[in-house]
Enzyme design. Structure first.
Site, PDB file in Angstrom:
ATOM      1  CG  ASN A   7      -1.868   1.092   1.313  1.00  0.00           C
ATOM      2  OD1 ASN A   7      -1.846   1.991   0.473  1.00  0.00           O
ATOM      3  ND2 ASN A   7      -2.718   1.071   2.307  1.00  0.00           N
ATOM      4  CE  LYS A  14      -0.242   2.190   7.552  1.00  0.00           C
ATOM      5  NZ  LYS A  14      -1.654   2.462   7.769  1.00  0.00           N
ATOM      6  NE  ARG A  99      -6.037   1.953  -0.307  1.00  0.00           N
ATOM      7  CZ  ARG A  99      -6.377   2.070   0.955  1.00  0.00           C
ATOM      8  NH1 ARG A  99      -5.559   1.717   1.887  1.00  0.00           N
ATOM      9  NH2 ARG A  99      -7.536   2.537   1.265  1.00  0.00           N
ATOM     10  CG  HIS A 187     -12.245   5.183   2.256  1.00  0.00           C
ATOM     11  ND1 HIS A 187     -12.880   6.229   2.869  1.00  0.00           N
ATOM     12  CD2 HIS A 187     -10.921   5.332   2.504  1.00  0.00           C
ATOM     13  CE1 HIS A 187     -11.980   7.000   3.472  1.00  0.00           C
ATOM     14  NE2 HIS A 187     -10.784   6.481   3.257  1.00  0.00           N
ATOM     15  CG  HIS A 215     -13.393   3.746   5.777  1.00  0.00           C
ATOM     16  ND1 HIS A 215     -12.717   2.566   5.591  1.00  0.00           N
ATOM     17  CD2 HIS A 215     -12.448   4.672   6.071  1.00  0.00           C
ATOM     18  CE1 HIS A 215     -11.412   2.771   5.764  1.00  0.00           C
ATOM     19  NE2 HIS A 215     -11.229   4.051   6.047  1.00  0.00           N
ATOM     20  CG  LEU A 216     -17.016   6.805  10.394  1.00  0.00           C
ATOM     21  CD1 LEU A 216     -17.911   6.939  11.618  1.00  0.00           C
ATOM     22  CD2 LEU A 216     -17.300   7.918   9.388  1.00  0.00           C
ATOM     23  N   GLY A 217     -12.126   6.917   9.516  1.00  0.00           N
ATOM     24  CA  GLY A 217     -10.737   6.911   9.980  1.00  0.00           C
ATOM     25  C   GLY A 217     -10.213   8.329   9.878  1.00  0.00           C
ATOM     26  CG  ASN A 218      -6.183  10.526   9.816  1.00  0.00           C
ATOM     27  OD1 ASN A 218      -6.639  11.571  10.290  1.00  0.00           O
ATOM     28  ND2 ASN A 218      -4.996  10.056  10.116  1.00  0.00           N
ATOM     29  N   GLY A 219      -9.397   9.577   6.975  1.00  0.00           N
ATOM     30  CA  GLY A 219     -10.344   9.910   5.915  1.00  0.00           C
ATOM     31  C   GLY A 219     -11.667   9.231   6.246  1.00  0.00           C
ATOM     32  NE  ARG A 248      -8.541  13.591   3.469  1.00  0.00           N
ATOM     33  CZ  ARG A 248      -8.624  12.328   3.091  1.00  0.00           C
ATOM     34  NH1 ARG A 248      -9.465  11.977   2.143  1.00  0.00           N
ATOM     35  NH2 ARG A 248      -7.883  11.408   3.654  1.00  0.00           N
ATOM     36  CD  GLU A 391      -8.613  -0.287   3.760  1.00  0.00           C
ATOM     37  OE1 GLU A 391      -8.000  -0.089   4.831  1.00  0.00           O
ATOM     38  OE2 GLU A 391      -8.942   0.625   3.000  1.00  0.00           O
TER      39      GLU A 391
HETATM   40  P1  AMP Z   1      -7.392   5.099  10.284  1.00  0.00           P
HETATM   41  O1  AMP Z   1      -7.292   6.111   9.193  1.00  0.00           O
HETATM   42  O2  AMP Z   1      -8.415   4.050  10.055  1.00  0.00           O
HETATM   43  O3  AMP Z   1      -6.051   4.531  10.701  1.00  0.00           O
HETATM   44  O4  AMP Z   1      -7.923   5.906  11.570  1.00  0.00           O
HETATM   45  C1  AMP Z   1      -7.109   6.860  12.211  1.00  0.00           C
HETATM   46  C2  AMP Z   1      -7.950   7.700  13.132  1.00  0.00           C
HETATM   47  O5  AMP Z   1      -8.812   6.890  13.918  1.00  0.00           O
HETATM   48  C3  AMP Z   1      -7.117   8.474  14.157  1.00  0.00           C
HETATM   49  O6  AMP Z   1      -6.662   9.687  13.663  1.00  0.00           O
HETATM   50  C4  AMP Z   1      -8.091   8.653  15.275  1.00  0.00           C
HETATM   51  O7  AMP Z   1      -8.858   9.824  15.039  1.00  0.00           O
HETATM   52  C5  AMP Z   1      -9.014   7.485  15.180  1.00  0.00           C
HETATM   53  N1  AMP Z   1      -8.782   6.476  16.222  1.00  0.00           N
HETATM   54  C6  AMP Z   1      -7.873   5.480  16.228  1.00  0.00           C
HETATM   55  N2  AMP Z   1      -7.962   4.760  17.351  1.00  0.00           N
HETATM   56  C7  AMP Z   1      -8.969   5.305  18.071  1.00  0.00           C
HETATM   57  C8  AMP Z   1      -9.545   5.030  19.349  1.00  0.00           C
HETATM   58  N3  AMP Z   1      -9.131   4.027  20.112  1.00  0.00           N
HETATM   59  N4  AMP Z   1     -10.566   5.831  19.733  1.00  0.00           N
HETATM   60  C9  AMP Z   1     -11.008   6.830  18.961  1.00  0.00           C
HETATM   61  N5  AMP Z   1     -10.501   7.140  17.763  1.00  0.00           N
HETATM   62  C10 AMP Z   1      -9.489   6.403  17.338  1.00  0.00           C
END
Ligand code: AMP
Length: 407
Positions: A7, A14, A99, A187, A215-219, A248, A391
């Protein structure tokens, strides 16, 4: 069968290696036997290389490498040398899965990498200027290191490539349609994986389900998955559209941009930086793009952090409502990625407005568990699942599917 997954991003890569033995385990997601990462953001002129075996041994080194191909080569070397060695020779690797962020309209499935596929990834660079070049360099670096090994590309846009025209088309001038300015969505590898996993966990045929994947991460992005197909999604022409994210903005009135250009003399690059790197949780809270930090500050009464979380939740609910409208019903909600897998506050607040649909979460304390979980109450008309997105495993599976000889 040993599958290497890569990736490659703009400032970090990664990678992991799956050993699938004689076949893929039924319904189980195996752990990679080796993981590694490259990160160029720590110190100018240096890359931080980390690698670890599943068994536990790991290395961390700062190397004077700026070239991506050299970085990948150093990373791959940790597969065959030193404490993280897991294979005797790189020739044991059967295939490499990548990816690739943008596959345009033509790639709705994973494909074996050919010269034509590489040319298509190159042609799409204007649509994904910070990602597709890195993805292509990753493919070429593997060619240089591993020679004529089968390589497979999975596109983050592919799952959304068959969205109905009405969902994919922006209501600008028709010339946009001709120029390929449309909603592509991103995503996709994650949305597709978690939707299928949800169906499997519920013992249902995905063809019969209306699934909202979050899908709730950084993006952050949502997808409306009906009959196993993505029929709508929140990210658009770029990964900037839709819900609010870590740094963003998500969707904003385009008139704001015109205003800033006219009144404040903003350039395209300045707007790009503002919307992609200085907005969202980070921009509003003034603290961090990390939900953990922002929620902690909110709990201590920080007004901007509170506003950031409230806007995040509001935007999420609005877009969830939009996806439910596109689905015309709702059987399952899935939360995944860093925030989606961990933050019970987000599950509860996001789901509240949908109680009128018969969606009800379990009473009592909800929290992250090691395994995927159903957090809906037994009598809820909608199942709500928290699923760890996989993924890399989805990429490895696609490699196996593409490389298996047709019977
Ligand atoms: P990802 O892009 O899926 O790696 O998600 C990263 C984001 O997930 C981080 O910037 C955090 O905002 C959030 N995150 C990761 N671990 C936790 C956690 N234990 N509790 C709340 N938010 C988290």
């Amino acid at each position: 069968m040993k599958i290497l997954v890569l990736n490659a991003g703009s400032s970090s890569h990664k990678s992991c290696l799956f050993d699938l033995g004689q076949g893929t385990p039924d319904g189980l997601t195996p752990n990679p036997i080796w993981r590694a990462a490259l990160d160029w953001t720590h110190q100018p002129g240096f890359v931080e290389l980390t690698a670890a075996r599943e068994a536990g041994e790991s290395v961390r080194r700062s190397l004077p490498i700026t070239d991506q191909a050299d970085g990948i080569s150093a990373m791959i070397t940790t597969l065959v040398e030193g404490p993280t060695q897991v294979v005797d020779s790189l020739s044991e690797i059967d295939a490499v899965g990548h990816r690739v962020v943008h596959g345009g309209q033509d790639y709705s499935h994973s494909v074996r990498v050919t010269e034509a596929v590489k040319a298509a990834i190159r042609d799409l660079i204007p649509l994904a200027p910070s990602h597709n070049p890195a993805n292509l360099q990753g493919i070429e670096a593997i060619e240089a290191i591993l020679g004529d090994i089968p390589q497979v590309a999975l596109f983050d846009t592919a799952f959304h490539a068959r969205m109905p025209e009405a969902a994919a088309t922006y209501p600008g001038p028709y010339a946009w349609v001709e120029q390929g300015i449309r909603r592509y969505g991103f995503h996709g590898i994650s949305h597709q994986y978690v939707a299928q996993r949800a169906a499997d966990l519920l013992g249902r045929d995905i063809a019969s389900l209306k699934i909202l994947t979050c899908h709730l991460g950084n993006g952050c992005s949502l997808a409306a998955v009906k009959g196993g197909m993505s029929i709508d999604t929140t990210m658009g022409f770029t990964p900037l559209d839709g819900v609010m994210m870590g740094s963003r903005s998500g969707s904003v009135d385009p008139g704001i941009l015109i205003h800033l250009m006219r009144q404040e003399g903003y350039s395209a690059d300045q707007l790009d930086t503002m919307l992609n790197k200085e907005s969202g949780l980070k921009g509003l809270s003034g603290l961090s793009n990390d939900m953990r930090v922002v929620v902690e500050a909110m709990d201590q009464g920080h007004p901007q952090a509170t506003l950031a979380v409230e806007v995040f939740i509001h935007r999420l609910r609005r877009e969830m409502g939009a996806m439910i409208a596109s689905l015309g019903g709702l059987d399952v909600v899935v939360f995944t990625a860093g925030i989606g897998e961990n933050k019970s506050l987000v599950w509860q607040r996001a789901c509240e407005p949908f109680e009128f649909l018969g969606l009800r979460l379990k009473d009592g304390e909800l929290g992250r568990t090691k395994d995927d979980q159903d957090i809906a109450a037994a009598d809820s008309r909608v199942r709500v699942l928290v699923i760890h997105t996989q993924e890399e495993w989805a990429i490895a599976q696609a490699c196996v599917a593409l490389l298996q000889p047709v019977a």
